[in-house]
Motif scaffolding. Structure first.
Motif: not given
Length: 431
Positions: A146-151, A178-182, A313-324
């Protein structure tokens, strides 16, 4: 011999900021409960006056090191509302991604380091790690992601600097995201497992009815905007917030306390309220998880807040993946605008609950006045009310046990005390 008991916690532990608890009991009667926030107020509303509106996002981000995005984004939205700035859909998605990142890192920190230890009588996250090293390691790795996405999106993980009125100073490239996806996909699986573990905890029974309040939207889980919904009252627009909710000063606290104008009652914000009012808007994996592990609705047990956080947390991760996965850089990083005398307000959902900002702007683009209402100051009165209801079941225990159990209840709200200590009273203003 007096039958009066005074139960004191001089420094609340595993919360952000400095606070205490003072309880006075006479026989079996609870005479007083005071959540004493004694951290010096920081007067953010005061020193925003006269500043250029372009400075506001970076200043308000400094209110909190754990949820800076909430303060930053709420101030930006309020100023954009005042100036009639319409952001593009692409910018709006990136802002939700930024908010997802903050929910991930803040929620997971609270779950594994601050709240979960209470369910195993551990005094710290470090002590809990001795019992469940894999759970703690996974949780801290999720937080780091999560911190890495913020960065990447905000410029840095603590107090992001890339947000501006109208958009962002710089847009990330598609490759950067997209580098964040894995890592995000790993985190999604790990967060589901973490949630399933949390659901196995032994939860005290504490079902107390009260008004739950959160933003609500027809087509998305609330983060950046929505109407103000309630489990008791009809929804209202954010523009109506100050007609229905107000702050007052309590002599034992440097944070203002909020209540309803019409009924003079407290209300409850945070993940339980959001989930109660918005469960249909969860992303698929989070909704499936909620059906599997969430207690039956209505959600009233404050100790179940950790379950709601884990689902978010699960929702936020799902949405982050979809946005990216669908990201295409917008044509421009921000919208241009003009200054004029105006005012606007906005509310967003910080990890701990709804946050409200209201700004009046001078025609030269400086701040005439500001009003900032953090979630912890809004929850403070409800926390005291809940403690009064919880204490009777503890009074046959020694004072140190009563104090420890009260602290456990308080930590369920994930109070961010430093955020709440920035009020400016008229008496202080005159001096």
């Amino acid at each position: 011999m007096s039958d009066t008991r005074k139960i004191t916690v001089n420094a609340l532990t595993r919360v952000e900021g400095e606070g205490a608890l003072h309880v006075r009991v006479s026989g079996d009667q609870i005479e007083s409960v005071k959540l004493t926030i004694y951290e010096p107020p920081r007067f953010f509303e005061s020193f925003l006056r006269g500043r250029a509106i372009e400075e506001v996002p970076d200043i308000t981000a400094r209110i909190c090191g754990i949820c800076p995005v909430a303060y930053q984004m709420t101030s930006v939205h309020a100023i954009e509302k005042a100036l009639g700035i319409e952001i593009t859909p692409g910018i709006r998605k990136l802002r939700r991604l930024l908010y997802c990142a903050e929910w991930i890192e803040s929620h997971v920190l609270h779950i594994v380091m601050l709240n979960a230890p209470d369910f195993f009588d551990c005094h710290s996250g470090i002590e809990l790690a001795e019992k469940f090293p894999d759970r703690l390691n996974d949780g801290l790795r999720i937080k780091k992601i999560g911190n890495r996405v913020l960065e990447v999106l905000g410029g840095r993980a603590i107090h992001p600097v890339n947000v501006r009125i109208g958009g962002f100073y710089r847009l990330p490239s598609r490759d950067e995201l997209t580098e964040l996806l894995p890592d995000l996909r790993w985190a999604l699986d790990a967060a589901i497992n973490l949630s399933q573990w949390v659901a196995t905890f032994d939860f005290p029974e504490f079902n107390i009815d009260c008004e739950l309040v959160a933003l609500q939207s027809d087509d998305e889980y609330p983060m950046n905007e929505g109407v103000i919904a309630s489990t008791i009252h009809s929804p209202i627009s954010v523009d109506e917030y100050e007609q229905h909710f107000g702050e007052q000063h309590a002599s034992h606290s440097t944070a203002l306390q909020s209540k309803r104008h019409d009924s003079d009652t407290p209300y409850f914000l945070g993940p339980l309220a959001r989930l109660e009012l918005n469960q249909e808007q969860l992303f698929p994996a989070a909704r499936k998880l909620a059906e599997e592990i969430c207690p039956p609705f209505p959600l009233r047990n404050r100790f179940h807040s950790i379950i709601a956080r884990s689902i978010e947390v699960v929702h936020a991760l799902e949405e982050a993946i979809e946005i990216i996965e669908s990201y295409q850089p917008p044509p421009e990083p921000f919208r241009h605008y003009q200054h004029w005398e105006s005012e606007g307000c906005a509310a967003t959902e910080a990890p701990r609950g709804m946050i409200y900002h209201h700004y009046r702007i001078n025609d030269d683009g400086t701040v005439a006045s500001s009003k900032i209402v953090p979630p912890t100051s809004q929850n403070q009165l409800q926390i005291e009310s809940d403690l009064r209801n919880y204490l009777p079941r503890l009074l046959d225990q020694p004072d140190d046990i009563v104090a420890a159990e009260c602290e456990k209840l308080i930590r369920n709200y994930d109070p961010c005390i430093s955020c709440s200590t920035h009020f400016l009273t008229l008496e202080m203003e005159r001096t």
